[in-house]
Each structure stands twice: as structure tokens, then as C-alpha cells.
Motif scaffolding. Structure first.
Motif, short mmCIF file in Angstrom:
data_model
loop_
_atom_site.label_atom_id
_atom_site.label_comp_id
_atom_site.label_asym_id
_atom_site.label_seq_id
_atom_site.Cartn_x
_atom_site.Cartn_y
_atom_site.Cartn_z
N ASP A 304 -76.56 -6.57 -36.85
CA ASP A 304 -75.31 -6.14 -36.23
C ASP A 304 -75.64 -5.14 -35.11
OD1 ASP A 304 -72.90 -4.61 -35.66
OD2 ASP A 304 -72.03 -5.58 -37.41
N ILE A 330 -67.98 -13.17 -30.08
CA ILE A 330 -66.51 -13.15 -30.12
C ILE A 330 -66.05 -13.60 -28.73
CG2 ILE A 330 -64.42 -11.79 -30.41
CD1 ILE A 330 -66.04 -11.98 -32.96
N GLU A 335 -59.66 -11.15 -30.61
CA GLU A 335 -59.85 -9.85 -31.24
C GLU A 335 -61.22 -9.78 -31.90
OE1 GLU A 335 -57.74 -7.30 -31.12
OE2 GLU A 335 -56.38 -8.49 -29.87
N LEU A 336 -61.74 -8.55 -32.01
CA LEU A 336 -63.05 -8.36 -32.64
C LEU A 336 -63.05 -8.77 -34.11
CD1 LEU A 336 -64.38 -4.99 -31.15
CD2 LEU A 336 -65.35 -7.27 -30.86
N THR A 337 -61.86 -8.83 -34.70
CA THR A 337 -61.76 -9.24 -36.11
C THR A 337 -61.81 -10.76 -36.26
OG1 THR A 337 -59.35 -9.11 -35.87
CG2 THR A 337 -60.48 -7.19 -36.82
N SER A 338 -61.82 -11.49 -35.12
CA SER A 338 -61.85 -12.95 -35.18
C SER A 338 -63.18 -13.44 -35.74
CB SER A 338 -61.66 -13.55 -33.77
OG SER A 338 -60.45 -13.10 -33.20
N GLN A 339 -63.17 -14.66 -36.24
CA GLN A 339 -64.39 -15.26 -36.76
C GLN A 339 -65.35 -15.54 -35.61
OE1 GLN A 339 -65.02 -15.66 -39.95
NE2 GLN A 339 -67.03 -16.60 -39.66
#
Length: 714
Positions: A304, A330, A335-339
Motif C-alpha cells: 500500500d 482507482i 471514489e478512493l473507496t471504490s474497488q
């Protein structure tokens, strides 16, 4: 280079120093000398060894024989403080007073490999820097009174240091107020969005804080070493391993990786550009504004990289040609929360075409009424891929090889003359300057080089072939330096072509790149190798397990023209002169306190191609006549006068009406110029063409001079 381009260049240089000097990490050395440690950075063992052996190297091989005494120690101190805080925006007067104890002992410390005092000063700087920015963040939602007539001193280098925290905070209050007012004035008329301005400034300051909090001891060491080398010679530089890699890639105009430019955006690495021809371009899976949140080497586990420093992230993504890197992406707009999506790319060699030599064909009418074609060759630097060259790769990248191809194309286009544009060209490979000169002369000496033992070597072009024997000119400016001056000087000395522009930079010294691993003593290498078993960062290790030591580009010789005159300080004086926008005492070698002096040696034997003196006299008469009638020339003189007038300004009004009036006056001036140019071109007033910002008056007039030259020769 336009004034705007130069300002942008300065911003980039400042930002590079700013991030390096304000960017947390490792190691262990001596505790703070005063018993209190405002920061956390301390030197490691490798850095102590590097500086000790570097001092020895300076004493033995540097061209400039400088006495290593208290005077030099004092100069190192002054350069270091200036490097960290030239604008006096961070340190307090009490800080500076406490640092004075180190002035006479810094050189002795460096000789002994003791970096504790230098790191202490850096830690205080970093602490002050973060204090100022955090205070700025606390002020962004203040209801500022923009009707109050007060001034913000933006250039404090001639001011005294802050006498107290209160004085520092008052200056930074004005700084935030100015930033806020600037955003307000930039808004569209009638639009008021205070909340958006608050968010913009908050993001701006927090981004700087985030970068500062990522500072490591390599960054501090880089600043310290350049303060040391800069006190002796402005062109000797130490590069830590990552800086050395970047320098060598720039010299080669190639690198190995995925072929994408990266930037930081709110702690996340974002793709700012996909380079044509690279793996990312060919694969078509990566797009501009995609964000990279994870990196894996081949089939290894993902790492990461959110929150990483950009240089560390880049080192993970780049790698040798033929190796595979996998990226967690991404996509832009999500959004950064996307898969995330997984992209696998095979690294390859990337050629940076945008910073290579380029050509353009221009048409110009001479005084004789005839139309001529001139091939303009823009050369941004004298580059060569030494690795590929040494490996005998027949397709190695270099300035001369690129210009050969360009000349072949221009000859097929039947151009009447060649104009080589070296404006803003800071130099590079001496070998390339010699070989490029050889494309335009039959054979003969190009440059003389004197080393530390006063031995003089004459470097020549031995290839009798000539790629272009027609009329030619070379454009230079104040930022044409080093190898550019060798090439321009040789063309002028042989009478091979015209030199047009302004006096060049005046850098007449020769640097050799030395891997610091060659300098470190065997005993110290063994000691450090034993200590490296505790290292946790693979990037700090060489293939043999020893720490990476970086590279020193050290001055070991001096250039001289074939006439015997040094290019140091004096540079090259053009045959056809243009007004100098940048004053010589503030830009160029003349502005460097530690620069070597001008001198002279005997001329070497050479045979001039022609005597252009009579032609130059005639060309200057026509040139000056055109200049007197040219609106662009008048605008250039106005710009020079305007810059000179504002040269001493150090403050700006924080009253909105005054700033708006100043902006309106500048816009009025620009509009008048645009309308005058549109009228001269026969364009309607509302036309988008004719903008003075796109006018390269120096090139336009140089092309006219070349047309005159062709006519005279014909």
C-alpha cells in the motif's frame, strides 16, 4: 526563454529545495548539542563517512584550491542558513543567535564526519516551518478586512529576523490575508465564494505540512552537502542516490519504467501524463488522473503506497526493462473507496522526446524581397545516454545523433539556412558539444581544457565530413551555459555562423561525475557493510550489500575557447545583440560569489572558415534599423524598464481596491499591446490571434537577420 517561463523555472527550483528542505525517518547519531531536540532527524553512519571522505576529495582533486580554514567555515554557515531560510520567514532572531556558536566549527565538524550541529539547525528549521504553516491553517477562516490599508512584506531577505513569535505571527497573518485576497480577486466578477477560498487555502497549507512531515535524513543531508559544496563552488553538487538517478536520467533523456509522469494529490499518487510510446501508452489501461494505491513487483504481494512520499512511490513503480510491475488503480472520477482495478505492465526503456532536439521550418522575407526557408533547431540540452553508448548500442540517444537526423530532414526540405536555438540550454555533455560542432566544420580544435595540474588538453573534431555547410546562426541568452557556450564560441571563432541574442551565462568550468562508492575508504566500506545488516530499507543498499553513497559532480577543470579566452564569467558575446532582460549581476556566473574568475591561456592553432566581420557590420545596421521601428522591440524595452522599476519592491498592498486597480492597469496594458499587434497584422480587434504572449520577437528578428545574411552571401 520568456520572463514568465523563467519565473516558472524559479518556482520549480524553489519547490524542489522547499520540499527537500521541508520533507521523518531514521538512524541514530549524537544527541542535540543544546540538550533539546526540536526535530527528530539525525545523521546515520553512512552520511558521516560520506562527508568526511568528501572533504578529503575536495582538498585533493577540486580545481579551486580553497584554504580549509575559519573563513570557509563561516561561508558554509552563511550559505546553509540562506539555503534554509533566505526569505527570513521561519527562524527567530534567538534561533540565529544560538546557531552562531557553530559558525567557526562547522568545517572542522565536517572534516571529522560530525553532522550533529548541521542537523540540529535543520531540525529547528523544520520545527519553525511547521509552526508557521499550522498557524496559517488556523487563520484561513478569519474575516479579513480588505478595506484596511496595510502592506505585506513578501521579500524579507533584507529585513531582520523575527524578534519574537508575535512578530512572526503578524507577518504570517498578512501572508494568509494576501493569499486569500489574491484568490478573491481572481474570482469572476460578481461571484463571491468565501467558503471555497477557505477550502483552497486549507488544502494548500495542509499539503505543504504533509510534505514537511515526510522529511527524512537523506533530505536534510542533501541540503547540508549542497551548502558545503556551494560555499566552495556553485557548480559542484552532491546528489543522494535518488537525485543522482534523476540527474543521470536527465542527461540520458531516457529512463526505464512504465512511461507515466506522477504527482501527489491529497496523499495519493496520481497519473499526470502518459508518455507516448511507453508501456502505459501502448497498454491503454492507464489514464490521466487515475490514482495508484498499491504496487507489487511481479507476483509478489501488493504494498500500500497511500501516504508515501512521491519519490519513494516512484522508486517502487520504476524498474529495469523487461520486469513486471502490478498496480492497484482507482480510475479517474471514482471514489478512493471504490474497488481498485489491477493493471500489469512490463517495464521498458522510455525516451523523453519532449526534452530532445526538435526542428521547425520557418519562411521569412529578406530585404531583397526574396522568400527564404530557415530550419530552426531547438536544442534544450547536450544529452547522451552514456550507458547505451558504453554498451555500443548503435541507437544510443544523444544530441548529435538527433540533430543529424534533423539536418537530413531539413536538407530534403531545401532550407536556405539553419538557426540553432540554444536559449535556456544549461549545457550537459562536453563530448556532445564537440561532436555537434563537428557537424558544421570540416575538422579542427573545438575547446581547450585545463586541469588541476595546469595541463592543457585540446579537444578536437577529427571527422572531416560536414553535415551542413550553408548559412547558419546560433541563438543564445543569459541562460545558455557551459556546453552551449563551447558550441557557440567555436562557431563564432571559426567564423562558421552568426551568434545572436544576449551575453551567455559564463559557466566555464568542467564537472566530473564520481560515484561516492569509489571515494569511500575500504575500511569504512567494511564498517558500513557490517552495520547494514540492520538496515530496513532495501533502497538504501547496493547490490553487494553496502549502503548507497550517492554521487558527487565535482569541478576538476576549466574550459577555454580555441582563442585562449575562458568562457568563465564573460561567456559568449553575440555578433547581433538584443537587449538583456535579466541583469548580469543578478543572473549568471557573475552573480555567484564563489565562482572562479575569468582568465586566459594561449590560443591553439586553428583555421577559420571565414571572416564574417564585414557581413556582421552590415547585418547590424539592418537589424538596428528594424528594431527601432518594431513595436515588439519597444514592448521588450518597456518590459525591461518595468522589471527594473519593480526590482526593489519588497511589499504589496493588502487593500483590495489598490490590488484590483493594479490588476486592471496590467490588463489594460496587455489589451493595448494585443490590439496594436492585431492592427499590425491586419486582424479584427476581437480576433483571438495576435496575442503578445505568443510572440517570440527574438526568434522573429533572428530569422530576418538570417534572411539578410543569405541575401548578402548570395
Amino acid at each position: 526563454m520568456s520572463y514568465k517561463s523563467f519565473q516558472e523555472m524559479l518556482k520549480k527550483v524553489f519547490l524542489a529545495i522547499f520540499i527537500a528542505a521541508a520533507i521523518s525517518c531514521s538512524a541514530g547519531a549524537r544527541v542535540d548539542l543544546n540538550g533539546e531536540e526540536p526535530g527528530t532527524l539525525q545523521p546515520n553512519a553512512a552520511q558521516s563517512v560520506i562527508v568526511k571522505d568528501l572533504v578529503s576529495l575536495f582538498e585533493t582533486v577540486h580545481y579551486k584550491k580553497v584554504p580549509f580554514n575559519d573563513s570557509l567555515s563561516s561561508e558554509i554557515y552563511d550559505v546553509y542558513i540562506k539555503t534554509l531560510d533566505e526569505g527570513k520567514n521561519y527562524f527567530l532572531k534567538s534561533d540565529i543567535q544560538s546557531f552562531e556558536q557553530y559558525r567557526p566549527v562547522l568545517l572542522k565538524d565536517l572534516t571529522e564526519g560530525d553532522l550533529s550541529a548541521m542537523f540540529h539547525i535543520f531540525n529547528v528549521y523544520q520545527t519553525r516551518y511547521l509552526e508557521r504553516l499550522n498557524y496559517a491553517v488556523s487563520l484561513v477562516d478569519t474575516e479579513f478586512d480588505f478595506t484596511k490599508d496595510e502592506e505585506y512584506i513578501y521579500n524579507r531577505k533584507d529585513e531582520d529576523w523575527f524578534g519574537s513569535e508575535e512578530e512572526a505571527e503578524d507577518t504570517w497573518r498578512k501572508r494568509v490575508k494576501y493569499d486569500m485576497l489574491t484568490l478573491k480577486i481572481r474570482e469572476e466578477e460578481g461571484k463571491e465564494d468565501r467558503q471555497k477560498r477557505i477550502e483552497t487555502l486549507t488544502d494548500r497549507y495542509n499539503n505543504l505540512i504533509s510534505q514537511a512531515e515526510k522529511t527524512n535524513n537523506d533530505d536534510a543531508f542533501q541540503i547540508i552537502m549542497n551548502a558545503f559544496t556551494g560555499a566552495i563552488d556553485p557548480h559542484t553538487n552532491y546528489f543522494n542516490p535518488s537525485f543522482a538517478q534523476a540527474f543521470n536520467e536527465d542527461m540520458a533523456r531516457t529512463f526505464e519504467g512504465i512511461g507515466a509522469r506522477l504527482m501527489m494529490d491529497n496523499e495519493v499518487v496520481k497519473i499526470s501524463e502518459v508518455l507516448p510510446g511507453g508501456p502505459a501508452f501502448k497498454d491503454k489501461t492507464l489514464q490521466v488522473d487515475d490514482r495508484i494505491i498499491g504496487v507489487a513487483q511481479g507476483d509478489d504481494e501488493f504494498v500500500d503506497i497511500v501516504g508515501w512520499r512521491l519519490d519513494n512511490a516512484v522508486s517502487k513503480i520504476k524498474g529495469p526493462k523487461g520486469t513486471v510491475v502490478r498496480l492497484k488503480i482507482i480510475p479517474a472520477g471514482q471514489e478512493l473507496t471504490s474497488q481498485p482495478t489491477i493493471v500489469s505492465l512490463t517495464r521498458d526503456k522510455i525516451v523523453m522526446e519532449e526534452s530532445s532536439a526538435k526542428k521547425e521550418t520557418k519562411t521569412v522575407t529578406g530585404q531583397d524581397g526574396k522568400t527564404y526557408k530557415v530550419g530552426v533547431i531547438k536544442i534544450p540540452g547536450f544529452y547522451i545516454d552514456f550507458e547505451a553508448y558504453n554498451a555500443k548500442d548503435p541507437n544510443y540517444k544523444s544530441t548529435t545523433r538527433d540533430v543529424k537526423l534533423i539536418l537530413d530532414t531539413l536538407k530534403q526540405e531545401n532550407v536556405d539556412a539553419i538557426l540553432v536555438d540554444l536559449r535556456g540550454n544549461g549545457g550537459g555533455s562536453l563530448m556532445e558539444a564537440i561532436e555537434l560542432t563537428g557537424l558544421f566544420i570540416k575538422s579542427g580544435p573545438v575547446v581547450q581544457v585545463r586541469d588541476t595540474r595546469n595541463r592543457i588538453e585540446v579537444d578536437s573534431d577529427d571527422d572531416p565530413s560536414i553535415l551542413w555547410d550553408g548559412p547558419m546562426g546560433v541563438m543564445i541568452d543569459r541562460f545558455s551555459a557551459s556546453a552551449s557556450e563551447i558550441f557557440a564560441g567555436a562557431i563564432q571563432d571559426y567564423g562558421r555562423g552568426l551568434i545572436l541574442g544576449t551575453q551567455s551565462y559564463g559557466k566555464g568550468t568542467v564537472q566530473s561525475a564520481i560515484d561516492m562508492a569509489r571515494v569511500i575508504s575500504p575500511a569504512n566500506r567494511l564498517l558500513l557493510k557490517a552495520q547494514s545488516s540492520t538496515a530496513t530499507n532495501d533502497a538504501e543498499l547496493l547490490a553487494d550489500g553496502a549502503p548507497a553513497f550517492g554521487q558527487i559532480n565535482i569541478t576538476m577543470a576549466k574550459f577555454y575557447r580555441i582563442t585562449g579566452s575562458s568562457t568563465q564569467h564573460k561567456g559568449v558575446i553575440p555578433d547581433i545583440k538584443f537587449p538583456m532582460i535579466y541583469p548580469a549581476d543578478k543572473f549568471g556566473e557573475s552573480s555567484e560569489p564563489a565562482a572562479l574568475p575569468w582568465d586566459q591561456i594561449n590560443a591553439t592553432k586553428y583555421s577559420p572558415v571565414a571572416d564574417l566581420g564585414p557581413i556582421i557590420d552590415s547585418l547590424n545596421i539592418s537589424h538596428e534599423s528594424r528594431m527601432e521601428k518594431s513595436p515588439e522591440y519597444e514592448n521588450l524595452l518597456e518590459d525591461i524598464a518595468y522589471l527594473k522599476e519593480r526590482e526593489g519592491e519588497t511589499s504589496v498592498s493588502l487593500q483590495e481596491t489598490k490590488l484590483r486597480a493594479e490588476r486592471a492597469e496590467n490588463e489594460k496594458r496587455s489589451k493595448a499591446r494585443r490590439e496594436a499587434r492585431q492592427a499590425s497584422l491586419g486582424l479584427p480587434e476581437d480576433s483571438e490571434e495576435g496575442s503578445t504572449t505568443d510572440v517570440d520577437f527574438i526568434e522573429e528578428e533572428s530569422l530576418k537577420v538570417m534572411a539578410d545574411m543569405i541575401g548578402l552571401i548570395s
